[in-house]
Write an enzyme that holds these catalytic residues in place. Structure first.
Site, PDB file in Angstrom:
ATOM      1  N   LYS A  15     -95.011  22.217  24.882  1.00 40.32           N
ATOM      2  CA  LYS A  15     -95.487  23.562  25.242  1.00 40.32           C
ATOM      3  C   LYS A  15     -95.341  24.550  24.091  1.00 40.32           C
ATOM      4  O   LYS A  15     -96.248  25.305  23.787  1.00 40.32           O
ATOM      5  CB  LYS A  15     -94.709  24.119  26.440  1.00 40.32           C
ATOM      6  CG  LYS A  15     -94.995  23.468  27.748  1.00 40.32           C
ATOM      7  CD  LYS A  15     -94.402  24.268  28.896  1.00 40.32           C
ATOM      8  CE  LYS A  15     -92.924  24.550  28.757  1.00 40.32           C
ATOM      9  NZ  LYS A  15     -92.073  23.360  28.777  1.00 40.32           N
ATOM     10  N   ARG A  86     -90.725  29.334  36.417  1.00 42.54           N
ATOM     11  CA  ARG A  86     -89.904  28.124  36.527  1.00 42.54           C
ATOM     12  C   ARG A  86     -89.748  27.669  37.970  1.00 42.54           C
ATOM     13  O   ARG A  86     -89.245  26.587  38.236  1.00 42.54           O
ATOM     14  CB  ARG A  86     -88.504  28.378  35.956  1.00 42.54           C
ATOM     15  CG  ARG A  86     -88.468  28.323  34.445  1.00 42.54           C
ATOM     16  CD  ARG A  86     -87.076  28.597  33.933  1.00 42.54           C
ATOM     17  NE  ARG A  86     -87.093  28.842  32.504  1.00 42.54           N
ATOM     18  CZ  ARG A  86     -86.982  27.912  31.587  1.00 42.54           C
ATOM     19  NH1 ARG A  86     -86.838  26.657  31.941  1.00 42.54           N
ATOM     20  NH2 ARG A  86     -86.996  28.207  30.307  1.00 42.54           N
ATOM     21  N   ARG A 120     -84.724  13.718  18.643  1.00 40.53           N
ATOM     22  CA  ARG A 120     -84.633  14.910  17.798  1.00 40.53           C
ATOM     23  C   ARG A 120     -83.316  14.907  17.015  1.00 40.53           C
ATOM     24  O   ARG A 120     -82.271  14.560  17.544  1.00 40.53           O
ATOM     25  CB  ARG A 120     -84.713  16.157  18.688  1.00 40.53           C
ATOM     26  CG  ARG A 120     -84.828  17.443  17.907  1.00 40.53           C
ATOM     27  CD  ARG A 120     -85.280  18.578  18.782  1.00 40.53           C
ATOM     28  NE  ARG A 120     -84.441  18.782  19.957  1.00 40.53           N
ATOM     29  CZ  ARG A 120     -84.580  19.815  20.776  1.00 40.53           C
ATOM     30  NH1 ARG A 120     -85.522  20.696  20.570  1.00 40.53           N
ATOM     31  NH2 ARG A 120     -83.783  19.946  21.833  1.00 40.53           N
ATOM     32  N   ARG A 153     -77.946  16.730  18.711  1.00 41.50           N
ATOM     33  CA  ARG A 153     -77.235  17.754  19.481  1.00 41.50           C
ATOM     34  C   ARG A 153     -76.819  17.206  20.841  1.00 41.50           C
ATOM     35  O   ARG A 153     -77.460  16.311  21.378  1.00 41.50           O
ATOM     36  CB  ARG A 153     -78.132  18.978  19.670  1.00 41.50           C
ATOM     37  CG  ARG A 153     -78.437  19.681  18.369  1.00 41.50           C
ATOM     38  CD  ARG A 153     -79.039  21.047  18.592  1.00 41.50           C
ATOM     39  NE  ARG A 153     -79.720  21.168  19.874  1.00 41.50           N
ATOM     40  CZ  ARG A 153     -80.727  22.002  20.098  1.00 41.50           C
ATOM     41  NH1 ARG A 153     -81.184  22.753  19.125  1.00 41.50           N
ATOM     42  NH2 ARG A 153     -81.295  22.073  21.282  1.00 41.50           N
ATOM     43  N   ARG A 164     -81.809  17.273  32.485  1.00 40.89           N
ATOM     44  CA  ARG A 164     -82.731  18.405  32.290  1.00 40.89           C
ATOM     45  C   ARG A 164     -84.071  18.120  32.971  1.00 40.89           C
ATOM     46  O   ARG A 164     -84.666  19.003  33.590  1.00 40.89           O
ATOM     47  CB  ARG A 164     -82.980  18.640  30.793  1.00 40.89           C
ATOM     48  CG  ARG A 164     -81.901  19.433  30.106  1.00 40.89           C
ATOM     49  CD  ARG A 164     -82.079  19.423  28.593  1.00 40.89           C
ATOM     50  NE  ARG A 164     -83.276  20.136  28.151  1.00 40.89           N
ATOM     51  CZ  ARG A 164     -83.802  20.000  26.938  1.00 40.89           C
ATOM     52  NH1 ARG A 164     -83.260  19.176  26.061  1.00 40.89           N
ATOM     53  NH2 ARG A 164     -84.870  20.681  26.589  1.00 40.89           N
TER      54      ARG A 164
END
Length: 208
Positions: A15, A86, A120, A153, A164
């Site tokens: 996004k 959301r 990532r 991370r 998530r």
């Protein structure tokens, strides 16, 4: 008059990347909840200011987010909205405060999302972003920019990523269904290259 575009998709669907490109291509404002809150953190509302919640590390309540987003959209000629609504109550508020020209949903499979998010890597020194598969550094584990160490991370581990995504499905999936039921949702395959995806989303926006 600028276009009013809403971009929906799970974490990792792309996004942010696509919103920025659309904003540049069509001369629109890129409105994200986080940016809007930071830009208006001292805005006084009956629920207090965003700063009070952010400094306490608490979630900013829906009503306050609604007011901040309404303010951001009101001052934009045209916009790409990314990261809001959301949940269903925010979607209902959005209907009250603005008219949308296009509602796009970046469709990406769960496994692909997990791969994107867990791959990532971030430089511990300068913060540059990499991806083990899609944009790896020249030397594994070493930042091209500054030679710092690349780390994963905590919120990019598989366990956290799946949590998530679970939260996203629970809260935001109904928003996607809401726009689908209204017959305004345009689904775009989000698994192509960023350029392929951009071509598809910009075609939809151009025709809106």
């Amino acid at each position: 008059m600028g276009k009013h575009v809403l971009l929906l998709g799970a974490p990792g669907a792309g996004k942010g990347t696509q919103s920025k490109r659309l904003a540049e291509e069509f001369d629109l404002e890129h409105v994200t909840t986080g940016d809007a809150l930071r830009a208006n953190k001292d805005m006084e509302t009956e629920y207090g200011t965003p700063r009070e919640y952010m400094e306490a590390g608490e979630l900013v309540p829906d009503e306050l987010v609604d007011e901040i987003v309404a303010e951001a959209l009101d001052s934009a000629d045209g916009y790409v909205l990314d990261g809001y609504p959301r949940n269903l109550s925010q979607a209902e508020t959005l209907t009250e405060i603005t008219d949308l020209d296009a509602v796009l949903y970046l469709d990406v499979s769960e496994e692909e999302l997990v791969e994107r998010l867990t791959g990532r890597r971030v430089c511990d020194d300068c913060g540059a972003n990499y991806h083990v598969e899609f944009s790896p550094p020249e030397e594994a584990g070493v930042c091209d920019e500054c030679g710092g160490e690349l780390i994963q991370r905590d919120d990019d581990t598989e366990e956290t990523v799946r949590e998530r995504l679970r939260v996203y499905h629970e809260n935001t999936e109904p928003v996607v269904e809401h726009y689908r039921d209204e017959g305004v949702l345009v689904e775009v395959d989000g698994e192509g290259t960023p350029d392929d995806v951009f071509e598809a989303v910009s075609d939809v926006v151009a025709d809106a």
